[in-house]
Design a protein around this motif. Structure first.
Motif: not given
Length: 348
Positions: A63, A66, A304, A306, A326, A332, A334, A336
């Protein structure tokens, strides 16, 4: 009579699910005879032979934080280990760490490399459950192949076809490292390579798949279909052990397989389509789903959405489970890609 009961108990214990080792631990506490039986090398060998396919012990999630400043380099990258059960905590280098990236996992081993990109690389081969690790020799510094996306690597048992790979995670291994150069001129995607037959395959960002034959040590290339984005697919093994890949097209999970003609030409066939609109809840399709990884041996794809992450059985076309890869949902970050870790762990 006692020997008969021992044989009966062993037959029962052999059928305990391998994905929940806590059951065997609790059974070993019942009495000294059961403890001696379960901890014996003979039982452990028969247990692996009975179940054959090692269970998934956890997922290594790569990950990007952010909130982190990209100028800080490695600190914005995190490798998180998400266990499949409370009995599978990670230890050592495969536990949650900043500045590391999980490249591959196979035959009970995980291959990690240090970040940031563009510097001398340090690689480790480890067992995330026991914490055992082997540091590999440092790769030479100052080479362009260490640039972001310029390389990929895989780890395999060095014994090849002479091993059943049921209990070889402490044995000899090979690391296969592929990188861009003036001759190859390709960058690689971050997803894991796949072992199909006696060859390793890696996806490049120029719509090519690189094949490395473990027997001959020869490298060859094959082109992907023109309509396929190499950064949105994951390599898989098909039911017959061949090479394939899967990606999302218009909210459909599309499975492709390779067919090789007599003159060695490669042809890609789309052999199955799974409609995600009928499979997943509407909330999961507010954004285009993305493939994250593949669990070889059990034929499960990780995606993944939403509305969380899902595992889908490619044979049945059904959802296996919904999970959050996660471990820190409040941050927040991301995601990968995801590297599944599979291995038997039986009380010794």
């Amino acid at each position: 009579m006692a020997a008969l009961f021992d044989d009966l108990f062993e037959e029962i214990l052999l059928r305990f699910p391998p994905d929940d080792p806590a059951l065997l631990v609790r059974a070993s506490l019942v009495c000294k005879d059961w403890c001696r039986l379960i901890s014996g090398a003979g039982f452990r060998c028969r247990f692996r032979e009975f179940h054959r396919t090692p269970p998934v012990r956890g997922f290594l999630c790569n990950v990007v934080d952010s909130y982190a400043d990209v100028n800080e380099g490695a600190s914005c990258f995190i490798t998180q280990f998400v266990p499949t059960s409370s009995a599978c905590p990670a230890r050592g280098s495969a536990a949650d760490r900043h500045g590391w990236h999980a490249l591959d996992s196979r035959h009970g081993r995980v291959l990690l490399h240090s970040l940031p990109f563009g510097f001398t690389q340090v690689m480790l081969v480890c067992d995330p459950i026991t914490g055992d690790e082997v540091a590999l020799p440092k790769l030479p510094s100052g080479h362009s192949l260490y640039d972001r996306g310029g390389f990929n690597a895989a780890v395999v048992c060095a014994l090849g076809d002479t091993c059943n790979h049921l209990d070889c995670h402490r044995g000899p291994f090979l690391e296969v490292f592929v990188g861009s150069s003036e001759t190859l001129g390709m960058m690689f995607t971050c997803v894991c390579g796949v072992l199909a037959g006696n060859a390793l395959y890696f996806v490049s960002q120029v719509s090519m798949i690189l094949e490395y034959d473990l027997s001959t040590r020869e490298i060859s290339e094959m082109r992907l279909p023109a309509t396929v984005d190499p950064q949105l697919i994951v390599l898989i093994t098909t039911e017959d052990g061949g090479l394939g890949f899967v990606g999302v097209e218009n909210y459909r999970l599309c499975l492709w397989s390779r067919e090789v003609s007599r003159d060695k030409d490669t042809k890609w066939i789309k052999y199955k389509v799974i409609e995600l609109e009928t499979l997943l809840p509407a909330e999961a399709l507010l954004a285009t789903p993305r493939v994250l990884g593949f669990v070889d041996g059990v034929g499960v794809i990780l995606i993944w959405t939403s509305d969380g992450d899902f595992t889908i059985d490619l044979k049945s076309g059904q959802v296996v489970e919904r999970r959050e890869f996660s471990v820190d949902e409040s941050s927040p970050i991301n995601l990968r890609n995801v590297v599944p870790y599979m291995s038997f762990h039986i009380p010794g």
